[in-house]
Every structure is written in structure tokens, then in C-alpha cells.
Write a protein that holds these residues in place. Structure first.
Motif, PDB file in Angstrom:
ATOM      1  N   LEU A 103       0.799  -1.370  -0.155  1.00  0.00           N
ATOM      2  CA  LEU A 103       0.022   0.208  -0.097  1.00  0.00           C
ATOM      3  C   LEU A 103       0.921   1.298   0.183  1.00  0.00           C
ATOM      4  N   HIS A 104       0.588   2.433  -0.835  1.00  0.00           N
ATOM      5  CA  HIS A 104       1.248   3.708  -1.013  1.00  0.00           C
ATOM      6  C   HIS A 104       2.657   3.406  -1.335  1.00  0.00           C
ATOM      7  N   ALA A 105       3.278   2.119  -1.664  1.00  0.00           N
ATOM      8  CA  ALA A 105       4.453   2.061  -2.261  1.00  0.00           C
ATOM      9  C   ALA A 105       4.933   3.036  -3.468  1.00  0.00           C
ATOM     10  N   PHE A 106       4.238   3.602  -4.139  1.00  0.00           N
ATOM     11  CA  PHE A 106       4.395   4.583  -4.912  1.00  0.00           C
ATOM     12  C   PHE A 106       5.134   5.983  -4.389  1.00  0.00           C
ATOM     13  N   ARG A 107       4.787   6.011  -3.199  1.00  0.00           N
ATOM     14  CA  ARG A 107       5.098   7.336  -2.523  1.00  0.00           C
ATOM     15  C   ARG A 107       6.560   6.845  -1.879  1.00  0.00           C
ATOM     16  N   ASN A 108       6.911   5.737  -1.494  1.00  0.00           N
ATOM     17  CA  ASN A 108       7.909   5.392  -0.828  1.00  0.00           C
ATOM     18  C   ASN A 108       8.264   3.912  -0.927  1.00  0.00           C
ATOM     19  N   LEU A 144       7.369  -0.421 -11.519  1.00  0.00           N
ATOM     20  CA  LEU A 144       6.547  -0.781 -12.698  1.00  0.00           C
ATOM     21  C   LEU A 144       5.634   0.221 -12.890  1.00  0.00           C
ATOM     22  N   VAL A 145       4.814   0.601 -11.573  1.00  0.00           N
ATOM     23  CA  VAL A 145       3.687   1.371 -11.766  1.00  0.00           C
ATOM     24  C   VAL A 145       3.660   2.487 -10.539  1.00  0.00           C
ATOM     25  N   PRO A 146       4.584   3.328 -10.644  1.00  0.00           N
ATOM     26  CA  PRO A 146       4.625   4.376  -9.116  1.00  0.00           C
ATOM     27  C   PRO A 146       3.523   5.264  -9.243  1.00  0.00           C
ATOM     28  N   GLU A 147       2.435   4.912  -9.159  1.00  0.00           N
ATOM     29  CA  GLU A 147       1.160   5.614  -9.325  1.00  0.00           C
ATOM     30  C   GLU A 147       0.134   5.305  -8.219  1.00  0.00           C
ATOM     31  N   ILE A 148      -0.801   6.214  -7.931  1.00  0.00           N
ATOM     32  CA  ILE A 148      -2.059   5.931  -7.137  1.00  0.00           C
ATOM     33  C   ILE A 148      -2.620   5.013  -7.829  1.00  0.00           C
ATOM     34  N   ALA A 177       8.395   6.074 -21.761  1.00  0.00           N
ATOM     35  CA  ALA A 177       7.688   6.940 -20.673  1.00  0.00           C
ATOM     36  C   ALA A 177       7.917   6.376 -19.220  1.00  0.00           C
ATOM     37  N   PHE A 178       8.121   7.492 -18.486  1.00  0.00           N
ATOM     38  CA  PHE A 178       8.350   7.489 -17.179  1.00  0.00           C
ATOM     39  C   PHE A 178       6.976   8.130 -16.297  1.00  0.00           C
ATOM     40  N   VAL A 179       6.058   7.509 -15.379  1.00  0.00           N
ATOM     41  CA  VAL A 179       5.418   8.093 -14.502  1.00  0.00           C
ATOM     42  C   VAL A 179       5.691   8.029 -13.232  1.00  0.00           C
ATOM     43  N   ARG A 180       5.158   9.176 -12.590  1.00  0.00           N
ATOM     44  CA  ARG A 180       5.629   9.202 -11.011  1.00  0.00           C
ATOM     45  C   ARG A 180       4.232   9.895 -10.379  1.00  0.00           C
ATOM     46  N   GLY A 181       3.740   8.888  -9.551  1.00  0.00           N
ATOM     47  CA  GLY A 181       2.383   9.255  -8.850  1.00  0.00           C
ATOM     48  C   GLY A 181       2.832  10.631  -7.874  1.00  0.00           C
ATOM     49  N   TRP A 182       1.880  11.418  -7.707  1.00  0.00           N
ATOM     50  CA  TRP A 182       2.151  12.649  -6.832  1.00  0.00           C
ATOM     51  C   TRP A 182       0.709  13.419  -6.585  1.00  0.00           C
ATOM     52  N   VAL A 183      -0.090  13.037  -5.710  1.00  0.00           N
ATOM     53  CA  VAL A 183      -1.274  13.644  -5.486  1.00  0.00           C
ATOM     54  C   VAL A 183      -1.171  14.944  -4.502  1.00  0.00           C
ATOM     55  N   ALA A 184      -1.248  16.076  -5.249  1.00  0.00           N
ATOM     56  CA  ALA A 184      -0.941  17.289  -4.461  1.00  0.00           C
ATOM     57  C   ALA A 184      -1.929  18.386  -4.804  1.00  0.00           C
ATOM     58  N   CYS A 195      -2.835  17.798  -8.661  1.00  0.00           N
ATOM     59  CA  CYS A 195      -2.167  16.963  -9.727  1.00  0.00           C
ATOM     60  C   CYS A 195      -2.234  15.646  -9.119  1.00  0.00           C
ATOM     61  N   VAL A 196      -2.318  14.586  -9.995  1.00  0.00           N
ATOM     62  CA  VAL A 196      -2.264  13.095  -9.543  1.00  0.00           C
ATOM     63  C   VAL A 196      -0.972  12.586  -9.738  1.00  0.00           C
ATOM     64  N   SER A 197      -0.448  12.709 -11.276  1.00  0.00           N
ATOM     65  CA  SER A 197       0.775  11.936 -11.510  1.00  0.00           C
ATOM     66  C   SER A 197       1.510  13.103 -12.547  1.00  0.00           C
TER      67      SER A 197
END
Length: 689
Positions: free
Chosen positions: A165-170, A196-200, A501-508, A600-602
Motif C-alpha cells: 500500500l502506497h509504495a508509489f510514494r515510498n 513498474l507503476v509508481p502511481e496511485i 515513458a516514465f510516470v510518477r504518482g504525486w497527489v497534491a 495533480c495526480v501524476s
């Protein structure tokens, strides 16, 4: 140049397609073979051998091979991956089975859903917990993690997906779990969701990671066999693979991320279609890709296809969204709109013709192939109607059996319906055309587009046969028929840049977004991309970057992808970012909400190399003498003695009036009465409907 040639190879469900580009004179050489499902690399190696032998090209003159394949998608659809386990946060092991709880058919009491690739006994939870901001609430219980690793190893799994859970942030806990798995069960393949999928989105993140782990050993074995076979042919250059978003990557990158190839073949076709449309002066295109197994559609606007970060595979209901395994991977947005040439037709309980989803594939193939198939397919109907030539299919290399096609249609369609063979064949042909036109129109409507304003570009072996009739049903006035449409995906591979393509999740909230941290994150993704391009021999000075933000109004559950100018990010210009988001939002929904805050979400960064240059008019062929054969056109009264024109003999500016059949080795363009085609300078036939 010591190695002036490049080869593109696309493995489809029925045929494997090849295009060889010779940079010395810009010429293109095509080849097409039946796919070998039991060992796909066999058709690849045989086709390359034929290409080199037929055109007198030494293996040392081939710089590299670019390859796209349906292997990943087929392994998921047919459940031919390896036994896989899942390690997740304690209490969340049933997440992939519960899913989002949305029903793809609200009123079906017996609705089917795809079964998870990992059975419940192989889904294990371990105590640990990250918070949404990446802070550690509970550390990883390493004793429980070791016990889970030993349990999975003893159960005989060969691959493990790790999704906390929430590994995309840490990702710290996932990475430590990978270390423990390596210590306790060193032979296992391990995939981390944070890589693979660092997103929410835990459901999509877990599903994608499981799918990647499930197919990775199978894909590695295949790529190893293919690479060894290429070296056995004397080809020493690198092997590149096509991604689902239209870019290509080196072999090493593809081995780590096989799930990114799930839609690789169709992506090459879309890439080629965009080039064909650009050359014809038609920036807004409906790409109509009808191959041997399926038909797909994609909208291209301003020369760029619509893209998405969400995809489904292995649907229980082939045409119903939400009935498949969800994936979070960058893809060119294509929808399946109908059957392919090998799709099997039958009469259903209501006495109506139904086509697909079952396909004759390449083994045994349509009845007319003479390889053991006895059930009627779209290709059989097209042959009976005269649209395909029995002696000119694949340039005469593969003779079709008209009598076998007639028998199949008579036994399974004509007799049950009380029709003649020709009437049943036309009914099959029209059913397919109507289904595809309806699905394409609905797809455009869902995207708030007017399909009548687009030009159609048909590709795939069966696309040009059906294109004119589908255009008429859609109200499309212009058809751009390219040369080599039957091998367009392989051609598109050669025209695709090295890209990732690289994606990073970042909800803020956008108003309080840490701009310095955002710039550092984007710079990190760019650096990773440049390193990946360097492995493929692309210099940093030749690379381009594109930044996209997934944003939404606070409180919404879905986001909009908007291109964000690099200068706005560098300057920390939140107003410019909001303006870019609202411009895209208004384009999609027709309105904005100025009073609502934006979050923003990602963030996505696409790093690409230069686009290879290719000549569209360089397909090499020797024209044959014009002839004629009967073809079925009901508007002209039935069978009409129709001119058969070899496409290689048409010159720029030359016009052809329908009815006519314009043949080339890989496909046939059918021009019904009342249509007119003109060859342009790029080799396209511009058909006015």
C-alpha cells in the motif's frame, strides 16, 4: 554505411509481417508468412531468411531488427504464463479479486469477471504500512516476510509480484521485500509495483505488476530464442522491441517490462498511419486496422494518436469495457471494433449471422487456405465475392481454394438461412462492415468527435477490402489507402523512435505544489530516460522530452492528461499549468470550473530519440499485366466483370474509377461503383467516396 538495412517484424494472430528498409536507395522490401503459434520465432527467422535470400542482402548488412509481438497479450488471454505469487500489505491480499466493484453489465445476474492470475493460496499478506505521504506507520515485519518467501518457494511459484500500500510514494518496504525474496528463494523472478507503476490506484498497480511477473519468464525465454536465432542467421546487430505507446526500446529494457509490449503490434500500425496521413495532407484520421484476427480503430488528431495510461487485457466480454484485467501502462488508445479476416461466422439462436470472436487463426486457418479449416470466415466470404484472387493471394505464393470456401459457407450459413452461397457470403461481409462502422462511430462519439470530419486510413491485410463500405456507413468522404497496408505495423516499427515513458504518482494541490521537488522529480525521470536511450546508442543531444501532467478538479475521481510546457515548470508558473489543464478539460467536456481548485495526480516524462526517416513511395515491386474477374457489387446488379489493377503499375496522378480491384502482394483495395482513386506522390491512393 557498413550496415545500411533495417528489418521490422510484426507477429499477428494469423500472419507474421516483415519490412526491410534499405537506406542506400530508400527501397522497402515486404514479406508475409503464416504465424507459427507453437513457436512464434520460427516464422520470424524463416521470414527474415527469405527476405535476405530473395533480395540478395548479406546478414552483415542488417543494422538491427525491430520487433512487435502479440506474445504478451496472448499469454495473458490464454493463461500461458508461469505460476505466480503476490506479496502485499497484510489484509489486502484479496484486493485483485475484489477489484473496483464496478459491474460491466449492470443487469446481467450471471455476469462473468476475469479470474485473478494469482490463486488465493498464493496471495500472502505481511505486516507493514506506508501512509499516503510516504511516511512509515508500521515497519516491514521481516520475519513474516521471510516466511512468506519460503511459503511461495515451497508452493512452486516461479514469479512473485510485490505490491504494498502506497509504495508509489515510498518504495523502501517493497525493495527490502525483494532483497528478502532473493535471499530466501534466489531462483524467483520478482517484480515491484514501485518500479513498474509508481502511481496511485492499488487495484491497477497490483494487477499490472502481477501481469508483468506472470509473463516475464515466458517472454525472456522467447526473446532469448529469437536473439539466438538471429545470431544463427548471421545478424549481429541489436534487437529492439516495440512498446504499446509507439516507442521502441532495447532488448534489455523490454525484458524487464514485458507488460509494456501488450499492445505493441497495433501501435506500430498507428505510427505508420500517422505518417501516411501526414503525407496525404490529412492530419485528422481514423486508423482502421483489420488483420487476420481482429479489427481495431484509433483516432489520430493533428498527426498524433490519442493516448491513455489505462488499458484492459483478457476481457471476458470482448467488446465491453471493465470486463478485463486492468493495466496501468502507456498505450496508444485503440479499441477493438470487430472481426478480422480469420474470424469464424455462424448462425445464432435468433437466426442471425454472428461473426467472431472465435478465429481460425493460422492453424487451421480459413477454409480457403486448404490447411484443414472447415468453418466459414470473413476471408472465405471475400474470396467467394471475388474481392480476393485465388491465384494472386500473397503474390501467388499461397493459392486459395474457392470450392472449400463455398462449401464452408453453404454448410454453416447458406443452408441454415435458406440463402444461396453468394447471398450468405454477402450477408457475412455486410454484417462485419456494419458492426465495425457502428463501433467506430460510438468510439468517436465517446471522445466527443464527429467521425464524418476524419479521413480513413485502412491497414492490415483485410482493411483495404472492407474500407470503402465501412466509410460509406460512417459518412466518411475520403479514404487514404497506403501502399503496403498489409504490413503497415512492421513498417511503423521502422518509423518509430527509441522512446520510453516514465510516470510518477504525486497527489497534491496545484496551489501548494512543491515546485523545486517537482523539477527534481522530472529531472530524475529525464536522466533515467537518457540513460536508457544511451544503451540504444542515442546521444543526449539528439533526445527530446515531453512532460504531461494528470490533473483534475479537487473532488473528482478521474483526471485529464495535459501537456505542460517546460518553461512553466522551470518558472513555477501555476497559472500556466492550470491554463493547460483547463484547455484540455474544455476540449473534452466543453466547459471548465474556474471556481474549483486543481490538484495533480501524476506526472509523465517521455524521452525520445530522433524519428527515423523513411520514404513512403519506395516499395519495390514489378507490375503485372492488368486483368479482370467477377466481383459482387449489389448496387451494380450483382457480379460485375471488374478490372484487376496491379498497384505497382500506377503512376503519380493516375486515376482509377470504380468498380475496380487494386491488388498488391499483401492486400487488395476494393473500389465499389461510384468511387474514384488517385495516386499521389507519396504512393497513397486517395479515394473519393
Amino acid at each position: 554505411m557498413t550496415a545500411p538495412c533495417r528489418i521490422g517484424v510484426d507477429i499477428g494472430g494469423t500472419f507474421t509481417d516483415f519490412v526491410l528498409a534499405d537506406d542506400r536507395d530508400g527501397s522497402l522490401r515486404n514479406e508475409k508468412l503464416l504465424t507459427t503459434p507453437h513457436a512464434p520465432e520460427e516464422a520470424v527467422l524463416e521470414g527474415i531468411r527469405r527476405l535476405l535470400t530473395r533480395h540478395g542482402i548479406a546478414p552483415g548488412q542488417v543494422a538491427h531488427v525491430i520487433h512487435g509481438t502479440t506474445l504478451v497479450a496472448n499469454a495473458l488471454i490464454e493463461r500461458r504464463g508461469v505460476p505466480t505469487g503476490l506479496v502485499t500489505t497484510q489484509g489486502f491480499r484479496d484486493l485483485v479479486e475484489i477489484g473496483s466493484e464496478l459491474r460491466h453489465d449492470t443487469y446481467d445476474l450471471f455476469m462473468q469477471v476475469p479470474q485473478p492470475l494469482v490463486p488465493r493460496r498464493h496471495r500472502l499478506g505481511v505486516p507493514e504500512r506506508m501512509l499516503p505521504d510516504g511516511a512509515v506507520r508500521a515497519p516491514l515485519d521481516e520475519d513474516a516476510a521471510r516466511e512468506a518467501a519460503r511459503t511461495l518457494a515451497a508452493a512452486g511459484v516461479r514469479a512473485v509480484a510485490v505490491c504494498f500500500l502506497h509504495a508509489f510514494r515510498n518504495p523502501a518496504h517493497e525493495r527490502r521485500m525483494a532483497e528478502i525474496l532473493a535471499e530466501e528463494a534466489p531462483g524467483l523472478t520478482v517484480c515491484l509495483s514501485s518500479d513498474l507503476v509508481p502511481e496511485i490506484g492499488e487495484v491497477e498497480r497490483a494487477s499490472t505488476t502481477i501481469c508483468n511477473a506472470y509473463v516475464l519468464p515466458v517472454f525472456e525465454t522467447y526473446v532469448t530464442c529469437l536473439a539466438d536465432g538471429l545470431r544463427g542467421l548471421g545478424l549481429s546487430g541489436p534487437l529492439y522491441l516495440m512498446l504499446s505507446d509507439g516507442g521502441t526500446v532495447g532488448e534489455a529494457t523490454a525484458r524487464r517490462h514485458p507488460i509494456r509490449l501488450v499492445q505493441s503490434g497495433p501501435a506500430g500500425g498507428v505510427r505508420a498511419t500517422a505518417l501516411y496521413g501526414q503525407a496525404a495532407g490529412a492530419p485528422d484520421i481514423l486508423c482502421f486496422d483489420m488483420g487476420g484476427t481482429t479489427a481495431k480503430a484509433c483516432l489520430i488528431e493533428g498527426g498524433e494518436p490519442l493516448r491513455s495510461l489505462d488499458f484492459e487485457v483478457a476481457r471476458v466480454d470482448r467488446f465491453r469495457k471493465g470486463s478485463g484485467l486492468p493495466l496501468k501502462v502507456p498505450v496508444i488508445e485503440m479499441i477493438e471494433i470487430g472481426a478480422g479476416g480469420g474470424s469464424i461466422a455462424q448462425v445464432d439462436r435468433l437466426g442471425l449471422i454472428r461473426v467472431g470472436p472465435e478465429s481460425a487463426s493460422s492453424d487451421p486457418g480459413p477454409a480457403c487456405y486448404g490447411l484443414g479449416g472447415t468453418r466459414p470466415t470473413v476471408t472465405d466470404a471475400d474470396l467467394v465475392l471475388g474481392y480476393l484472387g485465388a491465384g494472386s493471394f500473397l503474390g501467388g505464393d499461397m493459392r486459395l481454394d474457392v470450392a472449400a470456401a463455398e462449401r464452408a459457407i453453404e454448410d454453416h450459413l447458406a443452408k441454415p438461412l435458406g440463402l444461396s452461397v453468394v447471398e450468405a457470403a454477402w450477408a457475412l461481409h455486410e454484417t462485419v462492415n456494419g458492426n465495425m462502422a457502428q463501433a467506430a462511430a460510438i468510439h468517436a462519439l465517446e471522445k466527443a468527435r464527429r467521425i464524418e470530419g476524419y479521413a480513413m486510413v485502412p491497414i492490415g491485410g483485410a482493411g483495404p477490402v472492407h474500407a470503402a463500405q465501412v466509410c460509406r456507413k460512417l459518412g466518411i468522404a475520403t479514404l487514404v489507402a497506403p501502399a503496403g497496408a498489409g504490413v503497415a505495423s512492421a513498417f511503423g516499427f521502422l518509423a518509430s523512435p527509441v522512446s520510453f515513458a516514465f510516470v510518477r504518482g504525486w497527489v497534491a494541490p496545484l496551489a501548494t505544489l512543491d515546485m523545486a521537488a517537482l523539477r527534481a522529480t522530472i529531472a530524475g525521470m529525464e536522466a533515467e530516460g537518457l540513460a536508457m536511450l544511451a544503451e540504444a546508442g542515442v546521444a543526449a543531444s539528439d533526445a527530446t522530452r515531453r512532460v504531461t501532467g494528470a490533473l483534475r478538479y479537487v473532488g473528482q475521481g478521474f483526471q485529464v492528461e495535459a501537456a505542460i510546457d517546460a518553461a512553466a515548470i522551470e518558472a513555477g508558473d501555476r497559472d500556466a499549468m492550470r491554463a493547460a489543464f483547463e484547455a484540455e478539460y474544455k476540449r473534452q467536456y466543453g466547459r471548465t470550473e474556474p471556481a474549483l481548485p486543481v490538484e495533480c495526480v501524476s506526472w509523465q516524462v517521455v524521452v525520445s530519440g530522433p524519428v527515423p526517416a523513411l520514404r513512403l513511395d519506395a516499395a519495390a515491386a514489378t507490375p503485372t499485366a492488368s486483368r479482370s474477374r467477377p466481383a459482387w457489387f449489389p448496387e451494380a446488379g450483382g457480379f460485375v466483370d471488374t478490372p484487376v489493377i496491379d498497384r505497382a503499375g500506377l503512376r503519380p496522378g493516375e486515376e482509377v474509377a470504380g468498380p475496380a480491384l487494386i491488388e498488391e502482394r499483401e492486400s487488395t483495395l476494393v473500389l465499389p461503383p461510384g468511387t474514384r482513386a488517385r495516386r499521389d506522390a507519396a504512393g497513397n491512393l486517395i479515394v473519393s467516396l
